[in-house]
Design an enzyme around this catalytic site. Structure first.
Site, PDB file in Angstrom:
ATOM      1  N   LYS A   9      36.567  28.721  53.212  1.00  0.00           N
ATOM      2  CA  LYS A   9      36.325  27.379  53.776  1.00  0.00           C
ATOM      3  C   LYS A   9      34.941  26.871  53.357  1.00  0.00           C
ATOM      4  CE  LYS A   9      37.599  28.572  57.994  1.00  0.00           C
ATOM      5  NZ  LYS A   9      37.910  28.617  59.459  1.00  0.00           N
ATOM      6  N   PHE A  10      33.964  27.773  53.372  1.00  0.00           N
ATOM      7  CA  PHE A  10      32.580  27.324  53.119  1.00  0.00           C
ATOM      8  C   PHE A  10      31.951  28.076  51.954  1.00  0.00           C
ATOM      9  CE2 PHE A  10      33.109  24.998  56.868  1.00  0.00           C
ATOM     10  CZ  PHE A  10      33.579  25.836  57.888  1.00  0.00           C
ATOM     11  N   ALA A  11      32.756  28.742  51.148  1.00  0.00           N
ATOM     12  CA  ALA A  11      32.185  29.527  50.049  1.00  0.00           C
ATOM     13  C   ALA A  11      33.130  29.519  48.860  1.00  0.00           C
ATOM     14  CB  ALA A  11      31.944  30.971  50.493  1.00  0.00           C
ATOM     15  N   ASP A  19      36.474  41.597  59.458  1.00  0.00           N
ATOM     16  CA  ASP A  19      37.436  40.904  58.580  1.00  0.00           C
ATOM     17  C   ASP A  19      37.963  41.864  57.508  1.00  0.00           C
ATOM     18  OD1 ASP A  19      37.444  37.741  56.685  1.00  0.00           O
ATOM     19  OD2 ASP A  19      39.014  38.772  57.853  1.00  0.00           O
ATOM     20  N   VAL A  32      33.473  31.790  45.017  1.00  0.00           N
ATOM     21  CA  VAL A  32      32.931  32.933  44.270  1.00  0.00           C
ATOM     22  C   VAL A  32      33.322  32.773  42.808  1.00  0.00           C
ATOM     23  CG1 VAL A  32      32.950  35.440  44.009  1.00  0.00           C
ATOM     24  CG2 VAL A  32      33.072  34.426  46.293  1.00  0.00           C
ATOM     25  N   LEU A  59      36.794  33.440  41.308  1.00  0.00           N
ATOM     26  CA  LEU A  59      37.303  34.741  41.770  1.00  0.00           C
ATOM     27  C   LEU A  59      37.875  34.628  43.179  1.00  0.00           C
ATOM     28  CD1 LEU A  59      34.432  37.079  40.506  1.00  0.00           C
ATOM     29  CD2 LEU A  59      36.669  36.677  39.452  1.00  0.00           C
ATOM     30  N   GLY A  60      37.289  33.732  43.968  1.00  0.00           N
ATOM     31  CA  GLY A  60      37.771  33.567  45.357  1.00  0.00           C
ATOM     32  C   GLY A  60      37.218  32.285  45.934  1.00  0.00           C
ATOM     33  N   ARG A  61      37.872  31.797  46.978  1.00  0.00           N
ATOM     34  CA  ARG A  61      37.412  30.555  47.627  1.00  0.00           C
ATOM     35  C   ARG A  61      37.709  30.651  49.115  1.00  0.00           C
ATOM     36  NH1 ARG A  61      36.162  25.213  46.805  1.00  0.00           N
ATOM     37  NH2 ARG A  61      36.004  25.466  44.540  1.00  0.00           N
TER      38      ARG A  61
HETATM   39  C1  LIG Z   1      37.653  40.375  39.926  1.00  0.00           C
HETATM   40  C2  LIG Z   1      37.833  39.799  41.322  1.00  0.00           C
HETATM   41  C3  LIG Z   1      39.037  39.250  41.672  1.00  0.00           C
HETATM   42  N1  LIG Z   1      39.227  38.734  42.897  1.00  0.00           N
HETATM   43  C4  LIG Z   1      38.190  38.745  43.776  1.00  0.00           C
HETATM   44  N2  LIG Z   1      38.452  38.225  45.026  1.00  0.00           N
HETATM   45  C5  LIG Z   1      37.566  38.039  46.022  1.00  0.00           C
HETATM   46  C6  LIG Z   1      37.880  38.566  47.271  1.00  0.00           C
HETATM   47  C7  LIG Z   1      37.053  38.339  48.356  1.00  0.00           C
HETATM   48  C8  LIG Z   1      35.911  37.574  48.219  1.00  0.00           C
HETATM   49  C9  LIG Z   1      35.106  37.261  49.446  1.00  0.00           C
HETATM   50  C10 LIG Z   1      33.706  37.634  49.385  1.00  0.00           C
HETATM   51  N3  LIG Z   1      32.607  37.878  49.499  1.00  0.00           N
HETATM   52  C11 LIG Z   1      35.555  37.082  46.973  1.00  0.00           C
HETATM   53  C12 LIG Z   1      36.392  37.318  45.862  1.00  0.00           C
HETATM   54  N4  LIG Z   1      36.981  39.269  43.495  1.00  0.00           N
HETATM   55  C13 LIG Z   1      36.783  39.815  42.283  1.00  0.00           C
HETATM   56  N5  LIG Z   1      35.610  40.393  41.972  1.00  0.00           N
HETATM   57  C14 LIG Z   1      34.475  40.395  42.753  1.00  0.00           C
HETATM   58  C15 LIG Z   1      34.112  39.631  43.884  1.00  0.00           C
HETATM   59  C16 LIG Z   1      32.849  40.072  44.223  1.00  0.00           C
HETATM   60  C17 LIG Z   1      31.941  39.626  45.308  1.00  0.00           C
HETATM   61  C18 LIG Z   1      32.377  39.738  46.696  1.00  0.00           C
HETATM   62  C19 LIG Z   1      32.173  38.391  46.036  1.00  0.00           C
HETATM   63  N6  LIG Z   1      32.508  41.028  43.358  1.00  0.00           N
HETATM   64  N7  LIG Z   1      33.477  41.220  42.460  1.00  0.00           N
END
Ligand SMILES: Cc1cnc(Nc2ccc(CC#N)cc2)nc1Nc1cc(C2CC2)[nH]n1
Length: 318
Positions: free
Chosen positions: A35-37, A150, A39, A31-33
């Site tokens: 530097k140190f994490a 942020d 998702v 879902l996300g990336r």
């Molecule tokens: C569908 C989806 C699509 N894109 C992201 N992007 C994203 C943006 C910032 C961060 C940075 C952080 N934290 C992590 C992912 N998160 C999503 N769902 C999440 C993501 C989350 C929790 C916050 C991780 N719940 N639902």
């Protein structure tokens, strides 16, 4: 307990040391990336519920950053009652990582709608509703003397994109308690969205978040990033000089009240910027309720229509 730069290292949440993968299946792409994490979406085996697992490395550039992660957890705990801050479900720890199991916001980042073309872009009415939710989430943080530092379209998520759902504020990796932190040691946040005081290494405050909210609302309404330059240095200069385009070219079809709302936030002097409470009382946020008001006589409607805004979707960038 609080360490030197306002980070809390005492939390309420139980940190589990049994295996994350015994209780969750990872599904789909990342879902996300950062530097140190990283998702990833996951499904809890016992409930079938979707969550977002944020894998945070404890050691970064040879430094133990466990305290920073506990600070992020503590901030999430302090906002757990607020519906517009992402909910923390569970925490796991391994030798190398801490895993935050968070609420999944299926609609993704509002950034995608900011840069979408016409039919998927936000209408001003959408932005008024979402702005109110962002402000209520940030008000909860500021009432707890916490600054996010942020706030940007990538960190404001939607529970649903179509139909348009509600917002969730995410990523408290840079958050600080302002009663302790007054100086920024390194430039935090993303240049396009950070306030001038951050670039000038001057004290940060809740007003630092309010600047970023001004940038956010500008982008949600116009599809354009107000300070973005060709190079990083140009962006820094635009922020420092508050070079903002409020012309009709950018704001056609958008109400004067919306422009006034943004202008109350994109002010260089932090003490002159609107607070989150002042923003929540701004007449622009009540424009939305005007549309539900009892129908005024036609001539009054036409008069009020010229101030308030037509239903057209906000323009996307050329
Ligand atoms: C569908 C989806 C699509 N894109 C992201 N992007 C994203 C943006 C910032 C961060 C940075 C952080 N934290 C992590 C992912 N998160 C999503 N769902 C999440 C993501 C989350 C929790 C916050 C991780 N719940 N639902």
């Amino acid at each position: 307990m609080m360490n030197r730069n306002g980070m809390v290292t005492k939390i309420r949440t139980r940190i589990r040391t049994d295996l994350f993968k015994n209780n969750y299946d990872l599904v789909g792409k990342e879902l996300g990336r950062g530097k140190f994490a990283v998702v990833k979406k996951c499904v809890e085996k016992t409930t079938g519920k979707e969550h977002a697992a944020k894998f945070l490395r404890k050691r970064r550039k040879g430094q133990d950053c466990r305290g920073d992660i506990l600070n992020e957890i503590s901030v999430l705990e302090s906002a757990e009652a607020n519906p517009y801050v992402v909910a923390l479900h569970e925490v796991y720890e391994t030798t190398t990582e801490i895993i935050l199991v968070l609420e999944c916001a299926a609609g993704g980042e509002i950034f995608n709608q900011c840069v979408a073309d016409n039919d998927e872009a936000f209408t001003e009415k959408d932005v008024i509703r979402l702005a109110r939710q962002i402000l209520m989430g940030v008000a909860c943080l500021h009432q707890n003397n916490i600054v996010h530092l942020d706030l940007k379209p990538q960190n404001i998520l939607l529970t649903s994109a179509q139909p348009l759902g509600d917002i969730r504020i995410v990523d408290f990796g840079l958050s600080r308690r302002v009663d302790i932190v007054s100086e920024v040691r390194e430039i935090l946040g993303t240049p396009e969205y950070v306030a001038p005081e951050v670039l000038d290494y001057e004290p940060i405050s809740t007003a630092t978040d309010m600047w970023s909210i001004g940038v956010l609302i500008y982008m949600m309404l116009t599809g354009e990033s107000p300070f973005l330059g060709e190079e990083k240095q140009e962006t820094f200069l635009n922020v420092s000089q508050v070079n903002v385009d409020y012309s009709q070219d950018v704001f056609q079809g958008i109400s004067d009240l919306a422009v006034n709302f943004i202008q109350s936030l994109l002010i260089k002097n932090p003490r002159k910027r609107a607070t989150v409470e002042q923003c929540l009382n701004h007449p622009w946020l009540r424009l939305d309720s005007l549309h539900h008001a009892v129908e005024a006589p036609l001539d009054e409607q036409e008069a009020s229509q010229s101030e308030s805004e037509p239903e057209s979707p906000v323009p996307s960038p050329e």
